[in-house]
Design a protein around this motif. Structure first.
Motif, PDB file in Angstrom:
ATOM      1  N   UNK A 118       0.817  -1.216   0.000  1.00 23.89           N
ATOM      2  CA  UNK A 118       0.000   0.000   0.000  1.00 23.89           C
ATOM      3  C   UNK A 118       0.853   1.270   0.000  1.00 23.89           C
ATOM      4  N   UNK A 119       1.999   1.211   0.659  1.00 28.09           N
ATOM      5  CA  UNK A 119       2.836   2.416   0.750  1.00 28.09           C
ATOM      6  C   UNK A 119       3.579   2.717  -0.545  1.00 28.09           C
ATOM      7  N   UNK A 120       3.623   1.765  -1.477  1.00 33.13           N
ATOM      8  CA  UNK A 120       4.312   2.008  -2.753  1.00 33.13           C
ATOM      9  C   UNK A 120       3.374   2.546  -3.828  1.00 33.13           C
ATOM     10  N   UNK A 121       2.072   2.542  -3.592  1.00 34.85           N
ATOM     11  CA  UNK A 121       1.116   2.953  -4.614  1.00 34.85           C
ATOM     12  C   UNK A 121       1.214   4.457  -4.862  1.00 34.85           C
ATOM     13  N   UNK A 179      -2.077   3.792   7.936  1.00 31.50           N
ATOM     14  CA  UNK A 179      -2.954   2.664   7.638  1.00 31.50           C
ATOM     15  C   UNK A 179      -3.442   2.084   8.957  1.00 31.50           C
ATOM     16  N   UNK A 180      -4.764   1.838   9.035  1.00 28.83           N
ATOM     17  CA  UNK A 180      -5.396   1.386  10.261  1.00 28.83           C
ATOM     18  C   UNK A 180      -5.701  -0.105  10.176  1.00 28.83           C
ATOM     19  N   UNK A 181      -5.675  -0.762  11.334  1.00 26.72           N
ATOM     20  CA  UNK A 181      -5.927  -2.201  11.386  1.00 26.72           C
ATOM     21  C   UNK A 181      -6.794  -2.536  12.594  1.00 26.72           C
ATOM     22  N   UNK A 182      -7.842  -3.348  12.365  1.00 28.46           N
ATOM     23  CA  UNK A 182      -8.662  -3.895  13.443  1.00 28.46           C
ATOM     24  C   UNK A 182      -8.373  -5.386  13.530  1.00 28.46           C
ATOM     25  N   UNK A 215       9.230  -0.168   8.146  1.00 22.32           N
ATOM     26  CA  UNK A 215       8.031  -0.997   8.134  1.00 22.32           C
ATOM     27  C   UNK A 215       8.051  -2.022   9.260  1.00 22.32           C
ATOM     28  N   UNK A 216       9.193  -2.612   9.482  1.00 24.06           N
ATOM     29  CA  UNK A 216       9.312  -3.610  10.547  1.00 24.06           C
ATOM     30  C   UNK A 216       9.073  -3.001  11.920  1.00 24.06           C
ATOM     31  N   UNK A 217       9.306  -1.694  12.037  1.00 24.60           N
ATOM     32  CA  UNK A 217       9.053  -0.982  13.295  1.00 24.60           C
ATOM     33  C   UNK A 217       7.626  -0.434  13.381  1.00 24.60           C
ATOM     34  N   UNK A 218       6.794  -0.786  12.390  1.00 23.26           N
ATOM     35  CA  UNK A 218       5.398  -0.386  12.438  1.00 23.26           C
ATOM     36  C   UNK A 218       5.113   0.997  11.886  1.00 23.26           C
ATOM     37  N   UNK A 219       6.026   1.530  11.079  1.00 25.25           N
ATOM     38  CA  UNK A 219       5.831   2.861  10.485  1.00 25.25           C
ATOM     39  C   UNK A 219       5.886   2.768   8.964  1.00 25.25           C
ATOM     40  N   UNK A 220       5.275   3.766   8.319  1.00 25.01           N
ATOM     41  CA  UNK A 220       5.314   3.876   6.864  1.00 25.01           C
ATOM     42  C   UNK A 220       6.167   5.077   6.488  1.00 25.01           C
ATOM     43  N   UNK A 221       6.841   4.992   5.368  1.00 24.94           N
ATOM     44  CA  UNK A 221       7.688   6.092   4.911  1.00 24.94           C
ATOM     45  C   UNK A 221       6.942   6.921   3.865  1.00 24.94           C
ATOM     46  N   UNK A 222       6.820   8.222   4.130  1.00 22.37           N
ATOM     47  CA  UNK A 222       6.223   9.105   3.132  1.00 22.37           C
ATOM     48  C   UNK A 222       6.935   8.938   1.791  1.00 22.37           C
TER      49      UNK A 222
END
Length: 581
Positions: A118-121, A179-182, A215-222
Motif C-alpha cells: 500500500x505504501x508504494x502505490x 494505515x489502520x488495522x482492526x 516498516x518492521x518498526x510499524x511505520x510507513x515512509x512518506x
C-alpha cells in the motif's frame, strides 16, 4: 471512483438498518455502474461478528466493469477499493487496477509485505481489506487524503466506514495519518469497533533507504521528503520587480524537469480513460477558471488525447444578489453625486440598461481569455468552453443537498467552495454563447495543489515579508504537511455526487517528491511583485507551453472568482470559518 460502505457488528452493537439503506443509496451515486454486497460471519474470541462490505463502481479503468467487493472464495479475503494506481504497482494499459491490487494482496504473506504494497502505490485511494487468514481488517486513505473515507465509532451500534454519510449522524473523516488495522481476535480497551481496538501504522519521514526497517518498526515512509530547507545565497539583485527574471542554467534545468514530471502526471490521469460514449465526445474535463494552474494542465492534457476528441472546460459563475445589490447602490450613488440638485428637486434615479451579464464574474472573464489562448496553441482541438450559469434560486434549491454531501465539514467557506464545485462538476451549461450542453466526461482534472507547493497564497508573501526565505520555507512546509487534513475529502464527496472522479496532477506523489527536493527560490521568488514571483517555476512552464498571457495570472479563490461567497448577504459579519446555522 467507487463507493465504500463497511460495517462491523455483533449482537450488542447491531447495524442501524435504516441508516445502512440510506448510505447504500448515497454510495450508489458515486458508483452507478455496479453495486454489490458481501457478508462475512466469523467467530473471534468466543464472539460472533458480522462484517458487511458494500461497494459501488464507476467504470474508469479497463475494457469492462469489474464489480466490487472483490472476493476470493479460496482464501475468504475481501477488498473494497476506491482509488487509482498510476505507479508503484505495475498496471498495464487497459488493465483494471482493482484486479491487479487484489492479486498482489493475495500474495502478501506478512503484515510488512501488505503495508509495503500500500505504501508504494502512486495515486489516490481509500480502501477496506479483510485478510481472512489473520482475521484483520485494514483500511486507510492515501497519505495526501485525496479520497473520502468517513468513520462512525458508536458505543451502541456497529462500527462503520463509508465514502459519504448522512449529515444527521456522528461521522468523522478518517485521518490520512497512516494505515489502520482492526484485529478481530483481540479485545480492545475502548469500544470503538465492537470492543476491538484500532491500531495505526503512521506515515513518517524517514530515509527511503531504511524503508524495510521502518516498516518492521510499524511505520510507513512518506513517498516524499521534507522540503529542501537550504536558504538561498548569492542571488542576483533585482533590477525591476515587475519584469520576468532571466532564466539561468539552474532554472532552465528545473523547468525541463518539472515539465517532465507534471506532463507524466497528466498523461497517467487522462490517457487510459475508457470510451463509454461515442468517439469524439469528451472523456476528460478541466475545472477551468482560466487561471495559471488549470490552463497548464489543459495544455498538457492536449498532448495525450486524440485530436479527434474534444476537451470540456467547465467554467462556473453564480448570480449573487448581494454583489448585484452592492453594484446597483454604487451606480445610484455615483449618479446622485453627478446630478446633485437642491434637495426638494431631486428626482428618482432611473436605472440605465446594461449589456454586462450577471455571470461575467472574474473567473468567467479569465476563462474566456484562457480558452482563446488554448485555441491558438492547439487550433485542431475542439475546446468546449462550458459556461455554467447558476441562477440564485437554483443555487438555493440544491443548497441543502450540497451541505449534506460536504458533511462532516460544515463552515461558511466550505459551502461557498462546495457549491462552486458541485455545479461545475455537474457540467450543465451552454457553449458558443447559447447552445445547451452537458458534459459527460467522467474524469475531472483539478489544479489543486499548485498554490500550496509553489507559494500561490497571500500568506506565503506575508511570511516572506515577515521572515524572508526561512519563514517562507516554514510556511510552505506547513502547507504541504496539512494537505491531507484540509478539503480533498470534501471535494471528492461533492464531485462524485454526479458519478464523476476528480484527479489532481499537482498532487501526484512523484510531483510532490520532485518539488520538495528543489531549492525554494526555483519554485517561488517573492522579491518580485504579484503575478511574477509566486509560482515562478510554473509561470516559466506556461511560457514554454506558449501560454504567454496566462503566465501572468495570479491566484483567485474559487468562491470569489465564481461569486459564491456570501451569496445571500443576510449576515455581513459572517466569516468563512464560522459554522453554518
Amino acid at each position: 471512483m467507487c463507493g465504500i460502505l463497511f460495517s462491523l457488528s455483533n449482537k450488542d452493537r447491531p447495524v442501524n438498518e435504516e441508516e445502512w439503506e440510506i448510505l447504500k443509496e448515497l454510495n450508489t451515486r458515486r458508483g452507478p455502474d455496479a453495486q454489490n454486497l458481501k457478508q462475512v460471519h466469523c467467530s473471534c474470541d468466543q464472539e460472533e461478528l458480522t462484517l458487511q462490505f458494500f461497494s459501488t463502481v464507476l467504470h474508469l479503468r479497463g475494457p469492462e466493469v469489474v464489480p466490487q467487493p472483490r472476493f476470493n472464495p479460496a482464501t475468504g479475503d475481501v477488498l473494497c477499493w476506491n482509488g487509482e494506481i498510476f505507479g508503484g504497482v505495475q498496471v498495464g494499459f487497459g488493465q483494471n487496477d482493482t484486479e491487479v491490487l487484489m492479486a498482489q494482496l493475495e500474495k502478501a504473506e506478512s503484515e510488512v509485505e501488505l503495508l509495503s504494497l500500500f505504501s508504494t502505490i502512486e495515486g489516490p485511494f481509500a480502501f477496506v481489506f479483510y485478510k481472512a487468514a489473520t482475521n484483520k481488517v485494514w483500511f486507510a486513505r492515501d497519505c495526501l487524503g485525496r479520497r473520502s473515507l468517513l468513520w462512525q465509532k458508536s458505543e451502541t451500534h456497529a462500527f462503520m466506514l463509508s465514502s459519504v454519510a448522512k449529515a444527521d449522524q456522528e461521522w468523522e473523516e478518517v485521518p490520512a495519518h497512516g494505515i489502520y488495522c482492526i484485529d478481530l481476535q483481540s479485545t480492545g480497551s475502548e469500544p470503538v469497533a465492537c470492543n476491538k481496538s484500532i491500531k495505526l501504522y503512521p506515515w513518517t519521514y524517514h530515509d527511503p533507504q531504511d524503508r524495510l526497517e521502518t516498516l518492521q518498526n510499524g511505520n510507513l515512509t512518506f513517498p516524499f521528503p521534507r522540503l529542501n530547507a537550504t536558504i538561498p545565497s548569492d542571488l542576483a539583485p533585482i533590477e525591476n520587480e515587475d519584469e520576468d527574471p532571466e532564466i539561468d542554467e539552474s532554472m532552465n534545468t528545473a523547468i525541463d524537469e518539472f515539465t517532465f514530471e507534471l506532463n507524466k502526471s497528466v498523461k497517467n490521469r487522462v490517457a487510459d480513460v475508457p470510451y463509454l460514449d461515442s468517439k469524439g465526445q469528451a472523456r476528460v474535463a478541466i475545472l477551468f477558471s482560466g487561471g495559471l494552474d488549470c490552463i497548464c494542465l489543459a495544455a498538457l492534457a492536449d498532448q495525450h488525447l486524440p485530436l479527434t476528441e474534444s476537451i470540456d472546460l467547465l467554467n462556473v459563475a453564480f448570480e449573487n444578489p448581494r454583489i448585484e445589490k452592492a453594484k446597483s447602490q454604487k451606480v445610484k450613488t455615483k449618479k446622485n453625486k453627478k446630478n446633485k440638485q437642491p434637495e426638494e428637486e431631486i428626482k428618482p434615479v432611473i436605472e440605465e440598461p446594461t449589456v454586462r451579464s450577471i455571470y461575467d464574474t472574474p473567473d468567467r472573464l479569465t476563462g474566456r481569455a484562457g480558452v482563446e489562448e488554448l485555441r491558438r496553441i492547439s487550433p485542431e482541438r475542439t475546446w468546449n468552453f462550458v459556461e455554467i450559469n447558476v441562477p440564485y434560486p437554483e443555487a438555493m434549491e440544491y443548497k441543502q443537498r450540497i451541505i449534506d454531501r460536504m458533511y462532516p465539514l460544515d463552515t461558511v467557506m466550505d459551502l461557498s467552495i462546495a457549491m462552486a464545485f458541485w455545479f461545475a462538476s455537474r457540467g450543465k451549461g451552454v457553449i458558443h454563447g447559447s447552445e445547451e450542453y452537458e458534459s459527460h466526461a467522467r474524469v475531472l482534472i483539478s489544479g489543486l495543489g499548485a498554490d500550496e507547493q509553489l507559494g500561490g497564497y497571500s500568506r506565503h508573501r506575508e511570511a516572506f515579508r515577515q521572515g524572508s526565505w526561512e519563514k517562507l520555507i516554514q510556511e510552505t512546509q506547513l502547507d504541504v504537511d496539512r494537505i491531507s487534513n484540509r478539503n480533498l475529502g470534501r471535494d471528492d464527496r461533492i464531485m462524485s455526487d454526479h458519478g464523476k472522479e476528480v484527479r489532481f496532477p499537482f498532487l501526484s506523489t512523484d510531483v510532490v517528491n520532485w518539488l520538495c527536493r528543489q531549492p525554494i527560490e526555483l519554485k517561488m521568488d517573492l522579491r518580485y511583485n504579484r503575478g511574477i514571483g509566486e509560482k515562478i517555476l510554473l509561470r516559466h512552464v506556461a511560457r514554454r507551453l506558449r501560454l504567454i498571457n496566462a503566465s501572468r495570472n495570479w491566484k483567485r479563490a474559487i468562491q470569489f472568482g465564481a461569486k459564491t461567497a456570501k451569496m445571500t448577504g443576510e449576515n455581513r459579519s459572517e466569516k468563512g470559518q464560522h459554522k453554518l446555522l
